[in-house]
Write a protein that holds these residues in place. Structure first.
Motif, PDB file in Angstrom:
ATOM      1  N   ASP A  72       0.813  -1.196  -0.065  1.00 44.89           N
ATOM      2  CA  ASP A  72      -0.129  -0.015  -0.095  1.00 44.89           C
ATOM      3  C   ASP A  72       0.858   1.307   0.024  1.00 44.89           C
ATOM      4  N   PRO A  76       1.937   2.671  -4.773  1.00 44.87           N
ATOM      5  CA  PRO A  76       1.580   4.040  -5.279  1.00 44.87           C
ATOM      6  C   PRO A  76       2.879   4.992  -5.817  1.00 44.87           C
ATOM      7  N   GLU A  79       3.933   3.680  -8.856  1.00 47.19           N
ATOM      8  CA  GLU A  79       3.132   4.030  -9.927  1.00 47.19           C
ATOM      9  C   GLU A  79       3.192   5.280 -10.344  1.00 47.19           C
ATOM     10  N   SER A 118      -1.449  -3.077 -11.956  1.00 48.86           N
ATOM     11  CA  SER A 118      -1.985  -1.778 -12.104  1.00 48.86           C
ATOM     12  C   SER A 118      -2.179  -1.188 -13.346  1.00 48.86           C
ATOM     13  N   THR A 150      -6.399  -3.249 -10.111  1.00 51.44           N
ATOM     14  CA  THR A 150      -6.109  -2.564  -8.970  1.00 51.44           C
ATOM     15  C   THR A 150      -6.771  -0.949  -9.228  1.00 51.44           C
ATOM     16  N   GLU A 151      -7.323  -0.595  -8.382  1.00 50.58           N
ATOM     17  CA  GLU A 151      -7.663   1.030  -8.157  1.00 50.58           C
ATOM     18  C   GLU A 151      -6.629   2.243  -7.628  1.00 50.58           C
ATOM     19  N   SER A 152      -5.508   1.587  -7.267  1.00 49.39           N
ATOM     20  CA  SER A 152      -4.597   2.641  -6.693  1.00 49.39           C
ATOM     21  C   SER A 152      -4.195   3.530  -7.712  1.00 49.39           C
ATOM     22  N   ASP A 179     -11.407  -4.051  -5.770  1.00 53.31           N
ATOM     23  CA  ASP A 179     -11.552  -2.745  -5.206  1.00 53.31           C
ATOM     24  C   ASP A 179     -12.903  -1.929  -5.489  1.00 53.31           C
ATOM     25  N   GLY A 183     -12.354   4.367  -3.877  1.00 57.40           N
ATOM     26  CA  GLY A 183     -11.424   5.226  -4.756  1.00 57.40           C
ATOM     27  C   GLY A 183     -11.826   5.548  -6.170  1.00 57.40           C
ATOM     28  N   ASP A 201     -14.859  -4.213  -2.376  1.00 56.02           N
ATOM     29  CA  ASP A 201     -13.688  -3.900  -1.654  1.00 56.02           C
ATOM     30  C   ASP A 201     -14.148  -4.132  -0.072  1.00 56.02           C
TER      31      ASP A 201
END
Ligand code: C2E
Ligand code: CA
Ligand code: CA
Ligand code: CA
Length: 278
Positions: A72, A76, A79, A118, A150-152, A179, A183, A201
């Motif tokens: 976590d 990010p 990314e 991602s 993923t939603e990051s 998720d 987000g 999520d």
């Protein structure tokens, strides 16, 4: 997760020793992936039978300089630049190696191994080419593979993302929207992304057994996803009441600490011998 090298479970991480993101990126760039990265595997369970029907791989990083840093925190940061591609490639290759080691088992049970991707990784089309190459060389079996988007990070080129996901799907890989309900993930993801599965999520699941609003929303989200032909997986199932609620709503697969934390391969062997989960 085992003692020593493995990180503490999510939630117990204090965060007090999180370095500045600049430092994290520097440590990442100098990291020896094969020695510092590892994958742990969290079972996905059939809501009806309690049997393990799939696994999700989750990345762990133990840096000799910075210590254990949870995904976590570092995903990010990776990314923000293109470094996520290097990490993603390691995860892809390691996933293929795991599938190879577990091949006879996986084939006999027919369950899928999911890994997280991602949306940033899909941008240049390289990722799909790498997946194709692994399939061609026989190192990855698409029918036993699932990709969780993923939603990051926000999907900045929606059209291209759809194109890449369609290619993966055409190869036989299952595509999951991760998720959902938090987000960036919104209803237009369900409508437009070519995905087979939606993962609810953890934040949606929390109040499902105690708050009427929560219960009603989740129940209708499950029905909505199923009405457009999607399979629903609920993550963050922490207690028996969560499991019961989701099962009664018709949700197909469940995942969470109630069943199992993410496991090392050794722990996974033991868990598989003991199932079904109750
Ligand atoms: P995610 O994909 O939504 O994964 C679920 C996270 O919730 C995992 O945290 C898992 O350990 C934790 N979890 C599972 N069951 C429960 C539960 O019942 N209760 C609670 N409180 N937590 C639960 P983890 O492993 O720290 O991963 C966090 C996120 O980092 C992941 O969220 C995913 O978005 C990202 N991530 C992890 N591995 C990778 C990877 O290989 N590639 C990419 N791109 N992202 C990854
Ligand atoms: Ca996931
Ligand atoms: Ca996530
Ligand atoms: Ca999640």
């Amino acid at each position: 997760e085992s003692s020593g090298k493995m990180p503490p479970p999510v939630g117990e991480y204090s965060g007090s020793n999180i370095a500045q993101s600049h430092d994290v990126l520097q440590h990442l760039k100098s990291a020896d992936f094969d020695n510092e990265f590892s994958l742990v595997y969290q079972p996905k369970v059939c809501a009806k039978t309690g049997r393990i029907v799939g696994l999700e791989s989750l990345l762990r990083w133990n840096s000799p300089i910075a210590g254990v840093i949870p995904p976590d925190v570092f995903i990010p940061i990776a990314e923000e630049g293109s470094f996520i591609n290097d990490i993603g490639e390691w995860v892809l290759n390691e996933t293929a190696r795991f599938q190879m080691r577990w091949r006879s088992f996986t084939l006999s049970k027919g369950f899928r191994l999911a890994f997280n991707v991602s949306p940033k990784q899909l941008r240049d089309g390289c990722f799909v080419e790498k997946v194709k190459a692994l399939i061609s060389s026989g190192d990855l079996i698409p029918e036993y593979t699932c990709i969780e988007i993923t939603e990051s990070a926000a999907i900045d080129d929606f059209e291209d993302c759809c194109k890449q996901l369609t290619k993966l799907s055409d190869l036989g890989i299952e595509v999951a929207i991760d998720d959902f309900g938090t987000g960036h993930t919104a209803i237009n993801y369900l409508l437009k992304l070519p995905a087979h599965v939606v993962k609810l999520d953890r934040s949606l699941i929390q109040g499902v057994d105690s708050e009427e609003k929560s219960y009603n929303v989740v129940k209708n989200v499950v029905a909505m996803a199923q009405s457009i032909g999607m399979k629903v997986v609920a993550e963050g199932i922490e207690i028996a009441q969560h499991a019961l609620c989701l099962k009664n709503m018709g949700c197909e697969e469940l995942q969470g600490y109630h069943y199992s934390k993410p496991l090392t391969e050794d722990q996974l062997l033991k868990a598989l011998a003991q199932q079904p989960y109750k």
